[in-house]
Write a protein that holds these residues in place. Structure first.
Motif, PDB file in Angstrom:
ATOM      1  N   HIS A   1       1.904  11.331 -10.849  1.00  0.00           N
ATOM      2  CA  HIS A   1       1.097  12.536 -10.980  1.00  0.00           C
ATOM      3  C   HIS A   1       1.970  13.785 -11.149  1.00  0.00           C
ATOM      4  N   LEU A   2       3.133  13.804 -10.498  1.00  0.00           N
ATOM      5  CA  LEU A   2       4.028  14.958 -10.547  1.00  0.00           C
ATOM      6  C   LEU A   2       5.039  14.875 -11.682  1.00  0.00           C
ATOM      7  N   GLY A   3       4.911  13.863 -12.529  1.00  0.00           N
ATOM      8  CA  GLY A   3       5.821  13.741 -13.664  1.00  0.00           C
ATOM      9  C   GLY A   3       7.170  13.165 -13.296  1.00  0.00           C
ATOM     10  N   GLY A   4       7.235  12.473 -12.160  1.00  0.00           N
ATOM     11  CA  GLY A   4       8.493  11.871 -11.723  1.00  0.00           C
ATOM     12  C   GLY A   4       8.753  10.536 -12.393  1.00  0.00           C
ATOM     13  N   GLU A   5       9.887   9.952 -12.060  1.00  0.00           N
ATOM     14  CA  GLU A   5      10.329   8.733 -12.733  1.00  0.00           C
ATOM     15  C   GLU A   5      10.767   7.703 -11.701  1.00  0.00           C
ATOM     16  N   LEU A   6      10.301   6.463 -11.870  1.00  0.00           N
ATOM     17  CA  LEU A   6      10.752   5.361 -11.015  1.00  0.00           C
ATOM     18  C   LEU A   6      12.105   4.853 -11.508  1.00  0.00           C
ATOM     19  N   ALA A   7      13.006   4.609 -10.587  1.00  0.00           N
ATOM     20  CA  ALA A   7      14.311   4.047 -10.962  1.00  0.00           C
ATOM     21  C   ALA A   7      14.152   2.594 -11.389  1.00  0.00           C
TER      22      ALA A   7
ATOM     23  N   LEU B   1      18.802  13.203   7.842  1.00  0.00           N
ATOM     24  CA  LEU B   1      17.989  12.620   6.786  1.00  0.00           C
ATOM     25  C   LEU B   1      16.590  13.226   6.823  1.00  0.00           C
ATOM     26  N   PRO B   2      16.072  13.714   5.711  1.00  0.00           N
ATOM     27  CA  PRO B   2      14.716  14.255   5.716  1.00  0.00           C
ATOM     28  C   PRO B   2      13.692  13.169   6.011  1.00  0.00           C
ATOM     29  N   SER B   3      12.643  13.534   6.759  1.00  0.00           N
ATOM     30  CA  SER B   3      11.641  12.553   7.146  1.00  0.00           C
ATOM     31  C   SER B   3      10.248  13.179   7.051  1.00  0.00           C
ATOM     32  N   PHE B   4       9.265  12.347   6.620  1.00  0.00           N
ATOM     33  CA  PHE B   4       7.916  12.844   6.381  1.00  0.00           C
ATOM     34  C   PHE B   4       6.893  11.865   6.953  1.00  0.00           C
ATOM     35  N   PHE B   5       5.669  12.376   7.198  1.00  0.00           N
ATOM     36  CA  PHE B   5       4.619  11.592   7.819  1.00  0.00           C
ATOM     37  C   PHE B   5       3.858  10.703   6.840  1.00  0.00           C
ATOM     38  N   ASN B   6       3.828  11.077   5.553  1.00  0.00           N
ATOM     39  CA  ASN B   6       3.065  10.266   4.603  1.00  0.00           C
ATOM     40  C   ASN B   6       3.769  10.240   3.251  1.00  0.00           C
ATOM     41  N   PRO B   7       3.446   9.251   2.414  1.00  0.00           N
ATOM     42  CA  PRO B   7       4.146   9.100   1.133  1.00  0.00           C
ATOM     43  C   PRO B   7       3.988  10.307   0.211  1.00  0.00           C
ATOM     44  N   GLU B   8       2.796  10.920   0.226  1.00  0.00           N
ATOM     45  CA  GLU B   8       2.550  12.042  -0.671  1.00  0.00           C
ATOM     46  C   GLU B   8       3.490  13.209  -0.368  1.00  0.00           C
ATOM     47  N   LYS B   9       3.657  13.531   0.922  1.00  0.00           N
ATOM     48  CA  LYS B   9       4.543  14.644   1.289  1.00  0.00           C
ATOM     49  C   LYS B   9       5.990  14.305   0.955  1.00  0.00           C
ATOM     50  N   ALA B  10       6.384  13.056   1.158  1.00  0.00           N
ATOM     51  CA  ALA B  10       7.761  12.662   0.855  1.00  0.00           C
ATOM     52  C   ALA B  10       8.056  12.798  -0.632  1.00  0.00           C
ATOM     53  N   VAL B  11       7.139  12.324  -1.465  1.00  0.00           N
ATOM     54  CA  VAL B  11       7.347  12.402  -2.913  1.00  0.00           C
ATOM     55  C   VAL B  11       7.276  13.854  -3.379  1.00  0.00           C
ATOM     56  N   ASN B  12       6.342  14.637  -2.813  1.00  0.00           N
ATOM     57  CA  ASN B  12       6.281  16.058  -3.153  1.00  0.00           C
ATOM     58  C   ASN B  12       7.622  16.733  -2.897  1.00  0.00           C
ATOM     59  N   ALA B  13       8.190  16.464  -1.718  1.00  0.00           N
ATOM     60  CA  ALA B  13       9.455  17.099  -1.348  1.00  0.00           C
ATOM     61  C   ALA B  13      10.580  16.663  -2.282  1.00  0.00           C
TER      62      ALA B  13
ATOM     63  N   GLY C   1       0.795  -1.237   0.000  1.00  0.00           N
ATOM     64  CA  GLY C   1       0.000   0.000   0.000  1.00  0.00           C
ATOM     65  C   GLY C   1       0.814   1.268   0.000  1.00  0.00           C
ATOM     66  N   PRO C   2       1.767   1.444   0.930  1.00  0.00           N
ATOM     67  CA  PRO C   2       2.560   2.682   0.925  1.00  0.00           C
ATOM     68  C   PRO C   2       3.315   2.897  -0.377  1.00  0.00           C
ATOM     69  N   GLY C   3       3.854   1.813  -0.941  1.00  0.00           N
ATOM     70  CA  GLY C   3       4.579   1.943  -2.198  1.00  0.00           C
ATOM     71  C   GLY C   3       3.681   2.388  -3.331  1.00  0.00           C
ATOM     72  N   VAL C   4       2.458   1.869  -3.372  1.00  0.00           N
ATOM     73  CA  VAL C   4       1.510   2.254  -4.421  1.00  0.00           C
ATOM     74  C   VAL C   4       1.155   3.737  -4.300  1.00  0.00           C
ATOM     75  N   LEU C   5       0.915   4.202  -3.067  1.00  0.00           N
ATOM     76  CA  LEU C   5       0.610   5.626  -2.862  1.00  0.00           C
ATOM     77  C   LEU C   5       1.766   6.507  -3.344  1.00  0.00           C
ATOM     78  N   ALA C   6       2.979   6.079  -3.037  1.00  0.00           N
ATOM     79  CA  ALA C   6       4.152   6.867  -3.450  1.00  0.00           C
ATOM     80  C   ALA C   6       4.292   6.891  -4.964  1.00  0.00           C
ATOM     81  N   VAL C   7       4.072   5.747  -5.620  1.00  0.00           N
ATOM     82  CA  VAL C   7       4.191   5.691  -7.075  1.00  0.00           C
ATOM     83  C   VAL C   7       3.109   6.533  -7.737  1.00  0.00           C
ATOM     84  N   ASP C   8       1.894   6.478  -7.191  1.00  0.00           N
ATOM     85  CA  ASP C   8       0.815   7.298  -7.747  1.00  0.00           C
ATOM     86  C   ASP C   8       1.185   8.778  -7.708  1.00  0.00           C
ATOM     87  N   ARG C   9       1.712   9.210  -6.570  1.00  0.00           N
ATOM     88  CA  ARG C   9       2.057  10.628  -6.442  1.00  0.00           C
ATOM     89  C   ARG C   9       3.223  10.992  -7.356  1.00  0.00           C
ATOM     90  N   LEU C  10       4.189  10.089  -7.450  1.00  0.00           N
ATOM     91  CA  LEU C  10       5.347  10.339  -8.314  1.00  0.00           C
ATOM     92  C   LEU C  10       4.910  10.481  -9.766  1.00  0.00           C
TER      93      LEU C  10
END
Length: 914
Positions: free
Chosen positions: A324-330, A433-445, A313-322
């Motif tokens: 949406h923002l035009g990011g790229e998975l390694a 190390l930067p740290s965030f409460f949820n996947p969306e904020k981490a990917v946004n940052a 679940g957390p990985g899927v949320l992070a990929v969705d946000r990435l």
């Protein structure tokens, strides 16, 4: 733009608070209590007409004239109608800086009818005092124990500077920052910004070693040119992050008069901040998230992201946000997949994101991070953890911290939840190390970091060479000048075509006819099918705004192949024109051959003018079936090919071009070249107010314009970024070799020749120039040398044709860095070893001396190694004062260019050793 007296603002030794009392609601009293509570160590005094003995234990006098010393800083908290007179008194008494906290001065008017804040500005200008405000929350310098604000809490010391405009926003930023442990070097708001503005403060902070990053809250930018010049300097050395409020017309504090063809002002600010190297974020939360990644992560080697989590679940949320923002998975390498397979169940997905499973142990997290660190495809890793019953979050956090040490990875973490993961977040904070409460904020940052790095690349990118195809510019200038003399505000369609042709932009062949009889005569010459367009006054203006009814107007008929069809077509076009544009004067018909090998995706490109931001270059979709303003993107001239491609890349039409064009790379280049040429047109002819090409199509020769409209303005408008100053070019002939050399300002495309110039010189010449031996100059090193802001720096290079005739080579260079107050320019000069004895060094230095003198610079200075005899002889020949500096063990060179006229100039030069 000036840092004059800002040292007295930020580091005062003494402060007077004007209008403070012990009433609980007294503004000056609040400020005084905050200063006492913060432990300000300097001298303080209160000025209050009630002549108290003291206020909160601080000595008090009734009038400014009764002060027995001159304070460095005055804080004014008196009623609005008293402030202008008070500023004048303070300035005349020698006080250098003042903070005016009094509000409401934009809505309180003087006897002349203007708001009182302008009377404050006038008093400051006449007496020389610098003023922060009115209507500012004040200033904090935590390291100096200075809290000269009425804020509800103080700031903790740190390395981040905050410049705001709203006091209430600033108060919330304080709360937010304190909760995140973010400290400040300086914290202040501009208020009405009548004197000290963004650019003054950014200039000061750019040179401040205690400030690692600058945060901006912007409501408006009254002087974009000065702001751009300052922020481009600052953003090269430290992150500048901005929140711009007032993104829609309903939320703008001061309504923005929009230029033709632009339906919102926000894209203009977007283009400006991007060109200035500023990372723009959407809110205060994103500001601090971006700050966390930019200050805690290394520069990105790659823009892709690997994701580790203890569940799907957390990985899927992070990929969705990435996504949406035009990011790229390694992409994981085969070796990485094989190594992870030894640790994970056989049913794992074998791809990114990596699911370590619900029961993932600290050891598994640590091993996974180390495996990814060995993968050359992986540069950035988001490590996530959701709390479970079977593992301890703090132990896993510690394992990630330990695994991250000694790797090249950029690691950011996301420990989901709150109550049970706070200790882990503290662990990450201590480890940097930067740290965030949820996947969306981490990917946004993370994507903010990516965006910042892209913006930074635009500051230092070396553009590819662009051949100057431009023809007779003098002809275009005279054409525009004649139209203005004739009282016209637009060019005819024929004249508009001539303008773009003179600048190398192809236009479809068009014959203009006065009436239907002339159309028939021209048709009879070849009897080929024609397209016919009616021409009237309104269509000669670019970015014509049409009513809903006018959008149904049909101004062109295609493929007419007989006399009767032409007669009927002309009659139809005239009827349509009279129906939809009854007040627009008829100018004739435009006739084009129907088959001219053009077509494809339709672009709208052009120039428009904003009253504040000056000329703008626009690019987007064209066509009657779409709302072209929704795709219209904006950039600030001047443009080179790299910046033009970036403008094009932001449009939706760019995606269509890449996917559907038969020759995508050629067409992308063709549009980019057109944008560069449009940029050059508005630089060369600033009386052109607007120019629209719609549509811009393609043929086998590249881009081709179909319809062109140009309007004019007697008042010229210059870009807020200074263009290449072509008027400074000068040709000389070297006396010994007879070589013909051009001395001119440096251009970004000089990077290859500039790099070769430095790498060909002897080790001794390099040491004389850089005070150290250097064997190699990276592309980034040289890009910074040639990508300059002509407002702040100047580099003259001496170029000549290579002996084999293949391009140019650089034979010498001289550069100066000028401070924000234009007091002092520091120079450095270097001449090719082969040119010694040719007088090239003298020519370069004389060119620079005259340039600095004409700009009003007070003096030129430089440092030279004592053993650099040729440079010392050159300096002596040019009249420099030469003295040995025993502290730095160098020779200090100084040449007076202009005499200072103002006391502050004399004082500053004297303080600096002048």
């Amino acid at each position: 733009m000036s840092t004059r007296y800002l040292e007295s603002l930020f580091n005062p030794e003494s402060i007077a608070v004007i209008g403070a009392s012990e009433r609980s609601d007294n503004l000056g009293g609040m400020v005084l209590r905050n200063m006492l509570g913060g432990g300000f160590p300097g001298r303080m005094v209160v000025v209050n007409q009630n002549d108290y003995d003291n206020v909160h234990g601080v000595p008090c006098v009734a009038k400014v004239s009764q002060l027995d010393f001159t304070p460095d800083l005055a804080i004014v908290c008196t009623p609005p109608n008293t402030v202008p007179k008070m500023i004048r008194k303070l300035g005349e008494s020698g006080v250098r800086t003042a903070i005016v906290m009094t509000g409401g001065m934009s809505r309180t008017h003087s006897k002349t009818g203007q708001p009182l804040m302008y009377s404050v500005r006038d008093a400051a200008r006449e007496t020389g005092i610098r003023v922060l405000g009115p209507n500012t929350i004040g200033l904090m310098v935590p390291a100096r124990h200075l809290n000269a604000t009425y804020a509800h809490m103080g700031a903790i010391p740190g390395r981040v500077a905050f410049i705001g405009q709203s006091g209430t926003i600033a108060s919330s930023v304080l709360d937010w920052a304190f909760a995140r442990g973010v400290g400040f070097s300086y914290f202040l708001t501009l208020g009405d910004g009548m004197d000290i503005d963004h650019d003054d403060l950014i200039d000061y902070l750019a040179q401040d070693s205690q400030t690692r990053a600058i945060l901006l809250h912007i409501e408006s930018i009254p002087n974009p040119s000065r702001f751009m010049s300052a922020v481009r300097v600052a953003s090269r050395t430290k992150p500048v992050i901005a929140v711009k409020s007032g993104r829609v017309p309903e939320s703008e504090w001061i309504p923005h008069d929009l230029p033709a063809g632009v339906c919102h002002s926000d894209p203009i600010y977007d283009a400006m901040l991007q060109r200035g190297g500023v990372l723009r974020v959407d809110g205060l939360g994103q500001m601090f998230d971006a700050l966390e990644t930019l200050t805690r992560m290394r520069p990105l080697r790659r823009e892709s992201l690997a994701i580790i989590a203890n569940g799907v679940g957390p990985g899927v949320l992070a990929v969705d946000r990435l996504s949406h923002l035009g990011g790229e998975l390694a992409e994981l390498s085969d070796t990485t997949i094989e190594e992870l397979g030894k640790l994970l169940p056989p049913y794992w997905t074998r791809k990114n994101p990596i699911d370590l499973n619900y029961d993932a142990s600290p050891e598994l997290y640590g091993k996974a991070v180390k495996i990814l660190a060995k993968d050359p495809n992986i540069a950035n890793v988001l490590v996530m953890y959701a709390p479970t019953l079977v593992q301890d979050s703090l132990q896993i956090a510690d394992a990630v911290v330990q695994a991250s040490k000694g790797t090249r990875l950029n690691i950011l973490t996301c420990w989901l939840g709150q109550s049970t993961v706070m200790d882990s977040r503290e662990e990450f904070y201590r480890a940097g190390l930067p740290s965030f409460f949820n996947p969306e904020k981490a990917v946004n940052a993370f994507m903010q970091h990516v965006k910042h790095q892209r913006v930074q690349r635009l500051l230092s990118e070396t553009p590819e060479s662009f051949t100057d195809h431009f023809a007779d510019r003098a002809n275009t200038r005279s054409l525009v000048a004649k139209a203005l003399r004739d009282g016209r505000k637009h060019l005819s369609s024929r004249e508009a075509r001539q303008v773009i042709r003179d600048y190398g932009i192809n236009a479809i062949e068009t014959v203009y006819c006065d009436d239907v009889e002339e159309v028939l005569e021209m048709f009879a010459v070849e009897r080929r099918p024609i397209d016919l367009t009616i021409v009237h006054e309104q269509v000669c203006y670019p970015f014509l705004e049409l009513t809903p009814t006018q959008r149904r107007y049909k101004g062109t008929i295609k493929n007419l192949n007989s006399e009767q069809a032409i007669i009927d077509g002309c009659r139809f076009l005239v009827d349509e024109y009279k129906k939809h544009f009854p007040d627009s004067g008829f100018l004739g018909f435009g006739m084009q051959h129907s088959y001219q090998h053009i077509g494809g995706i339709e672009f709208s490109v052009g120039i428009t003018r904003d009253e504040v931001f000056g000329p703008l270059v626009v690019c987007g979709a064209a066509g009657a079936q779409i709302n072209i303003t929704t795709d219209r993107q904006i950039a600030l001239p001047p443009l080179n090919m790299v910046l033009a491609r970036e403008l094009l890349r932001r449009t939706y039409m760019y995606k269509l071009l890449k996917e559907h064009s038969l020759r995508p790379q050629e067409d992308i280049r063709a549009v980019s070249e057109t944008l560069v040429k449009l940029s050059q047109i508005v630089i060369d002819i600033p009386e052109i107010r607007g120019l629209e090409i719609s549509p811009l199509l393609f043929n086998d020769q590249g881009a081709i314009a179909v319809s062109i409209a140009v309007d004019l303005d007697e008042k010229p408008s210059r870009p807020i970024i200074q263009a290449y100053p072509r008027e400074l070019e000068e040709w000389i002939v070297l006396p010994k070799s007879g070589k013909r050399v051009i001395i001119r300002p440096v251009l970004a495309q000089d990077e290859p020749a500039h790099r070769a110039f430095h790498e060909y010189q002897s080790p001794e010449s390099i040491r004389y120039r850089f005070f150290q031996y250097r064997k190699h100059f990276s592309r980034e090193d040289v890009a910074q040398m040639v990508q300059i802001d002509y407002d702040r720096e100047m580099v003259f290079i001496a170029n000549a044709k290579k002996e084999d005739g293949d391009g140019e080579e650089t034979l010498g260079t001289v550069r100066v860095w000028t401070d924000a107050d234009n007091l002092r320019s520091e120079f450095a000069v270097m001449v090719d070893d082969r040119m010694k004895g040719e007088g090239l060094g003298v020519a370069l230095m004389q060119k620079m001396i005259e340039y600095c003198r004409s700009r009003g610079t007070m003096e030129m200075v430089g440092d030279v190694l004592p053993e650099n005899r040729p440079m010392l002889q050159l300096a002596e020949q040019l009249g420099f004062d030469i003295r040995f500096n025993p502290v730095e063990e160098v020779m200090d060179l100084r040449l007076v260019l202009n005499e200072p006229e103002k006391d502050w100039q004399k004082e500053r030069l004297k303080k600096r050793g002048g």
